[in-house]
Design a protein around this motif. Sequence first.
Motif, PDB file in Angstrom:
ATOM      1  N   ASP A 195       0.940  -1.216   0.130  1.00  0.00           N
ATOM      2  CA  ASP A 195      -0.098  -0.030   0.047  1.00  0.00           C
ATOM      3  C   ASP A 195       0.943   1.392  -0.012  1.00  0.00           C
ATOM      4  O   ASP A 195       2.022   1.323   0.547  1.00  0.00           O
ATOM      5  CB  ASP A 195      -0.745  -0.138   1.295  1.00  0.00           C
ATOM      6  N   TYR A 196       0.280   2.342  -0.518  1.00  0.00           N
ATOM      7  CA  TYR A 196       1.260   3.493  -0.647  1.00  0.00           C
ATOM      8  C   TYR A 196       1.669   4.266   0.734  1.00  0.00           C
ATOM      9  O   TYR A 196       2.496   4.819   1.030  1.00  0.00           O
ATOM     10  CB  TYR A 196       0.514   4.489  -1.426  1.00  0.00           C
ATOM     11  N   VAL A 197       0.874   3.852   1.811  1.00  0.00           N
ATOM     12  CA  VAL A 197       1.297   4.507   3.154  1.00  0.00           C
ATOM     13  C   VAL A 197       2.406   3.639   3.734  1.00  0.00           C
ATOM     14  O   VAL A 197       3.165   4.268   4.133  1.00  0.00           O
ATOM     15  CB  VAL A 197      -0.092   4.001   3.970  1.00  0.00           C
ATOM     16  N   PHE A 198       2.433   2.462   3.279  1.00  0.00           N
ATOM     17  CA  PHE A 198       3.676   1.535   3.729  1.00  0.00           C
ATOM     18  C   PHE A 198       4.903   2.324   2.979  1.00  0.00           C
ATOM     19  O   PHE A 198       5.780   2.606   3.537  1.00  0.00           O
ATOM     20  CB  PHE A 198       3.516   0.078   3.388  1.00  0.00           C
ATOM     21  N   ILE A 199       4.631   2.142   1.588  1.00  0.00           N
ATOM     22  CA  ILE A 199       5.937   2.894   0.977  1.00  0.00           C
ATOM     23  C   ILE A 199       6.287   4.231   1.415  1.00  0.00           C
ATOM     24  O   ILE A 199       7.378   4.559   1.525  1.00  0.00           O
ATOM     25  CB  ILE A 199       5.523   2.849  -0.508  1.00  0.00           C
ATOM     26  N   PRO A 252       8.672  15.749  -0.643  1.00  0.00           N
ATOM     27  CA  PRO A 252       7.707  14.502  -0.136  1.00  0.00           C
ATOM     28  C   PRO A 252       6.405  14.771  -0.187  1.00  0.00           C
ATOM     29  O   PRO A 252       5.511  13.899  -0.507  1.00  0.00           O
ATOM     30  CB  PRO A 252       7.954  14.993   1.514  1.00  0.00           C
ATOM     31  N   LYS A 253       5.598  15.801  -0.647  1.00  0.00           N
ATOM     32  CA  LYS A 253       4.328  16.239  -0.977  1.00  0.00           C
ATOM     33  C   LYS A 253       4.104  15.599  -2.253  1.00  0.00           C
ATOM     34  O   LYS A 253       2.957  15.040  -2.669  1.00  0.00           O
ATOM     35  CB  LYS A 253       3.821  17.536  -0.706  1.00  0.00           C
ATOM     36  N   ASN A 254       5.072  16.211  -3.215  1.00  0.00           N
ATOM     37  CA  ASN A 254       4.934  15.484  -4.765  1.00  0.00           C
ATOM     38  C   ASN A 254       5.076  14.013  -4.907  1.00  0.00           C
ATOM     39  O   ASN A 254       4.106  13.453  -5.703  1.00  0.00           O
ATOM     40  CB  ASN A 254       6.012  16.284  -5.663  1.00  0.00           C
ATOM     41  N   TYR A 255       5.863  13.496  -3.832  1.00  0.00           N
ATOM     42  CA  TYR A 255       5.962  11.908  -4.253  1.00  0.00           C
ATOM     43  C   TYR A 255       4.880  11.301  -3.367  1.00  0.00           C
ATOM     44  O   TYR A 255       4.316  10.103  -4.107  1.00  0.00           O
ATOM     45  CB  TYR A 255       7.441  11.622  -3.214  1.00  0.00           C
ATOM     46  N   LEU A 256       4.105  11.872  -2.556  1.00  0.00           N
ATOM     47  CA  LEU A 256       2.789  11.278  -1.826  1.00  0.00           C
ATOM     48  C   LEU A 256       1.782  11.226  -3.122  1.00  0.00           C
ATOM     49  O   LEU A 256       1.224  10.183  -2.950  1.00  0.00           O
ATOM     50  CB  LEU A 256       2.600  11.883  -0.692  1.00  0.00           C
ATOM     51  N   LYS A 257       1.714  12.219  -3.813  1.00  0.00           N
ATOM     52  CA  LYS A 257       0.725  12.634  -4.740  1.00  0.00           C
ATOM     53  C   LYS A 257       1.102  11.336  -5.685  1.00  0.00           C
ATOM     54  O   LYS A 257       0.025  10.784  -6.143  1.00  0.00           O
ATOM     55  CB  LYS A 257       0.646  14.047  -5.343  1.00  0.00           C
TER      56      LYS A 257
END
Length: 334
Positions: free
Chosen positions: A265-269, A310-315
Amino acid sequence: MPKISVIIPTYNVEDKIDKCLNSLANQSFEDIEFIVLDDGSKDKTFDIIKKYKEMYPEKFNIISKDNEGISATRNKGIELAKGEYIGFVDGDDFIENNMYEKLYDRIIENDSDIVFCDYFEIGKNKKVKVMGDKDFFGNLRTNPELINKMYFSPWNKLYKKTLFDDIRFPLDTKYEDLEAILKVFLKAKKIEKVDLPLYNYVLNDNGETFTIDENVYDILKVYNHLVMYFKELKDNESMYREFEKLSTNSLFEYVRLLVTCGKFDYVFIYDFYLQVLNFLDKYFKSWKMHYIFAAKNFKDFFVRTMYLRPKNYLKFLKKRRKYKKDILFTGFTL
């Protein structure tokens, strides 16, 4: 006393161990012992190993032990080794019949501490030759740029056994190879390379060089240990700079693998990614500038820039992965 001791850890490799041991038994170098340690296999691996002991009683020393993991198994092999030089072969790989003759001749010729060779990566439908820099010679202290030209696996190498006097593979952690072998290379005064592919590294069934799982956080533990080790050495700034480059490139590669493997899941990553940034910020003051300016082309520059936001990578991650409430969330704090 044999000149060379080769340590072979095995676990559930009944379909590959015969090819491995046959390649060892047919080595052109004769003054050699093979220490085969089966780590509690549940298939027929040990039955096959016993046959080689029967056929070559003078060459093969076999051990059956409870399952403890590959680090404990290799460490046991180091303790049992009688040779002046030691090597490692994984039980699912195999080697060319002149590998240890070539490595031994070179290590004796120049009184080197470590000699290594090129290798083949073997998948289901392909065999790729992996060639390193030619005329590799020196050590990591006087030539720190060599840190980023090495593949820190135990295999495809021959070592003076004394290098392992105070070094063992760390227990209860994944990615143990990097920590132990990099420390050994830092101790070596003379390292050489034989420019021939003599080791055959067999990829797992899905064609990957290794699998990645929730234990990926262990790589941060390993790098944390190595930072402490480098600081204790009190060596030159250029060597620590090369270690920074190794750490940065390697850790972001693990981030990329988490994304591409499709298992998480993206949260783990994203949690692991933030831990990587935390580690790099803590130990390398100028790593962001160095990382950006090391870009090879515009595409590489774009990817590196995204990693630093980080914000862009989260998107980006949210687009690649759908949220799952049953996520396995195992953060590691430095």
